[in-house]
Design a protein around this motif. Structure first.
Motif, short mmCIF file in Angstrom:
data_model
loop_
_atom_site.label_atom_id
_atom_site.label_comp_id
_atom_site.label_asym_id
_atom_site.label_seq_id
_atom_site.Cartn_x
_atom_site.Cartn_y
_atom_site.Cartn_z
N LYS A 220 0.70 -1.26 -0.06
CA LYS A 220 -0.02 -0.07 -0.01
C LYS A 220 0.86 1.07 -0.07
O LYS A 220 0.60 2.08 -0.55
CB LYS A 220 -0.88 -0.08 1.10
CG LYS A 220 -1.93 1.20 1.41
CD LYS A 220 -2.76 1.26 2.58
CE LYS A 220 -1.94 1.75 3.79
NZ LYS A 220 -2.90 2.04 4.87
N GLU A 223 2.49 1.63 -3.39
CA GLU A 223 1.38 2.34 -4.28
C GLU A 223 1.19 3.70 -4.10
O GLU A 223 1.18 4.60 -4.91
CB GLU A 223 0.07 1.52 -4.28
CG GLU A 223 0.30 0.22 -4.92
CD GLU A 223 0.62 0.32 -6.31
OE1 GLU A 223 0.18 1.02 -7.13
OE2 GLU A 223 1.71 -0.44 -6.67
N TYR A 224 1.19 4.19 -2.80
CA TYR A 224 0.99 5.62 -2.33
C TYR A 224 2.20 6.33 -3.01
O TYR A 224 1.70 7.40 -3.69
CB TYR A 224 1.07 5.74 -0.80
CG TYR A 224 1.29 7.12 -0.43
CD1 TYR A 224 -0.04 7.94 -0.54
CD2 TYR A 224 2.28 7.51 -0.13
CE1 TYR A 224 0.31 9.29 -0.15
CE2 TYR A 224 2.60 9.04 0.40
CZ TYR A 224 1.38 9.80 0.34
OH TYR A 224 1.64 11.15 0.68
N PRO A 285 -6.04 3.17 0.16
CA PRO A 285 -6.15 3.51 -1.49
C PRO A 285 -6.97 4.41 -1.97
O PRO A 285 -6.71 5.06 -2.97
CB PRO A 285 -6.09 1.84 -1.93
CG PRO A 285 -5.61 1.17 -0.84
CD PRO A 285 -6.14 1.83 0.36
#
Length: 409
Positions: A220, A223-224, A285
């Motif tokens: 996560k 992806e951030y 997300p």
């Protein structure tokens, strides 16, 4: 028997709370529930002029579950003995509701709306009166024996330089190993500063479930970073001698020490048992673009405090002056020149290990003795200077670690 062995069994008197926890401070927290009440809250605290009376608050008018959970966690924090909630009268977060939570915790509390109290001057007078009454009640707070095995200590780094990964964060990691072995609890964060180290982190998982949480949290965070096109490295880091995010990541993660990671905490979550825990403060997300993971160092410190940390380690190679509300901050640096330049603000010079003036075990003993002194009431440098910074932003984050059906490692 060496100094560290002797310290494991040392005790002090903590503040006993109704919920079974123990605090090392007995603070009165003045909470404003909207920016329009901020000025009045500040004026109340300034007029009382007591280092154990502090202000925190949330500026937003509208609902934000993250901020609400944060305020509730601070009310329930073992270092907090009483709460006064101050609102304007239009906002979403209701001061009466916060006051009732404090009362359910067995803590003296009060609340009012400025609109109903007669405006600024009358509200300040009312708040001061309430605080003085609370101080009288807190004088009879029960005390109980407390030791290192009862402590929760959080750690963060900011303003890193080349010494952070060589000495400053290493000093915290070594102490964390000792603290966990002594039966205490340690929390580290900044998962966005662990990019490139998934295998290292996941290999330290204490269980299969902990590994799944670590992998999901790492993915996560990655992806951030991709979504905002920015990794957690700054011009100041480069000026301090760091070259890449991987180099910074190695330095940041080493502050966790080497003990097994029990699992992942979310902001305002509490450790389920003793040991070493990773804190996830990255937005979830669907809200990646809304609310940077840690807008500033003080938001990160508050995240750690919301998880029950009695004391915070803040490692900074370049130097910092900040402290925090609710929990004392101990500032360490691996750069002896920074320590000399900012001696009124820095608590520990870990750079002495690099110069050969002290061993790692001797430094860990010094840190343990300082932690014990602060737990017994000594002020950290930030407390002495009156630093009580805090920051609670709008942010969106589930209470639970979101693990996908397929968690790629």
């Amino acid at each position: 028997m060496n100094r560290l062995d002797l310290l494991k069994n040392m005790t002090w008197q903590g503040y006993q709370r109704q919920n079974g926890t123990q605090g090392i401070r007995n603070k009165i927290l003045v909470i404003y529930t909207v920016e329009c009440a901020h000025f009045v809250a500040d004026k109340i605290v300034a007029e009382i002029n007591d280092p154990e009376v502090e202000v925190v608050g949330f500026s937003g008018c509208t609902d934000n579950e993250y901020a609400v959970r944060m305020l509730i966690s601070l009310i329930r924090h073992p270092n907090v003995g009483a709460v006064l909630a101050v609102g304007l009268g239009c906002e979403y977060i209701q001061p009466e509701w916060l006051s009732n939570i404090a009362r359910e915790e067995g803590k003296p509390s009060g609340w009012f709306f400025i609109q109903q109290a007669g405006g600024t001057k009358s509200s300040v007078a009312r708040g001061v009166k309430n605080i003085r009454e609370m101080k009288t009640k807190l004088a009879s707070t029960p005390r109980s024996s407390m030791g290192f095995n009862d402590l929760i200590i959080g750690s963060e780094c900011g303003g890193s330089d080349y010494t952070s990964g060589l000495a400053g964060n290493v000093a915290v990691g070594n102490f964390y190993d000792w603290l966990v072995d002594a039966g205490g609890t340690a929390i580290f964060e900044e998962i966005v500063e662990a990019i490139g180290l998934l295998d290292l982190l996941s290999s330290r998982a204490a269980s299969d479930s902990a590994r799944s949480e670590i992998v999901a949290t790492y993915n996560k965070a990655l992806e951030y970073c991709k979504s905002v096109r920015q990794y957690s490295v700054s011009p100041g880091n480069f000026a301090g001698g760091l070259s890449t995010i991987e180099e910074k990541s190695m330095g940041a993660v080493i502050k966790s020490g080497s003990r097994p990671i029990q699992g992942v905490l979310k902001v305002s979550g509490k450790p389920k048992h003793k040991g070493l825990w990773l804190l996830d403060s990255t937005p979830d997300p669907h809200w990646m673009q809304f609310g940077i993971t840690n807008p500033n160092d003080n938001e990160g410190l508050m995240d750690l405090i919301s998880c029950g940390s009695h004391i915070i380690f803040f490692v900074t190679g370049r130097g910092s002056v900040v402290g925090s509300a609710v929990a004392p901050v101990i500032k360490l640096t691996g750069n002896s020149q920074t320590y000399e330049n900012m001696i009124d603000d820095m608590d520990v010079d870990a750079g002495r290990v690099l110069s050969g003036d002290i061993s790692q075990d001797e430094l860990s003993a010094e840190i343990a003795e300082l932690v014990m002194a602060i737990a017994r009431g000594k002020m950290s440098k930030s407390e002495q200077q009156g630093h009580k910074e805090y920051f609670i932003p709008y942010k969106y984050q589930s209470k639970e670690v979101l693990i996908p059906l397929r968690c790629e490692s």
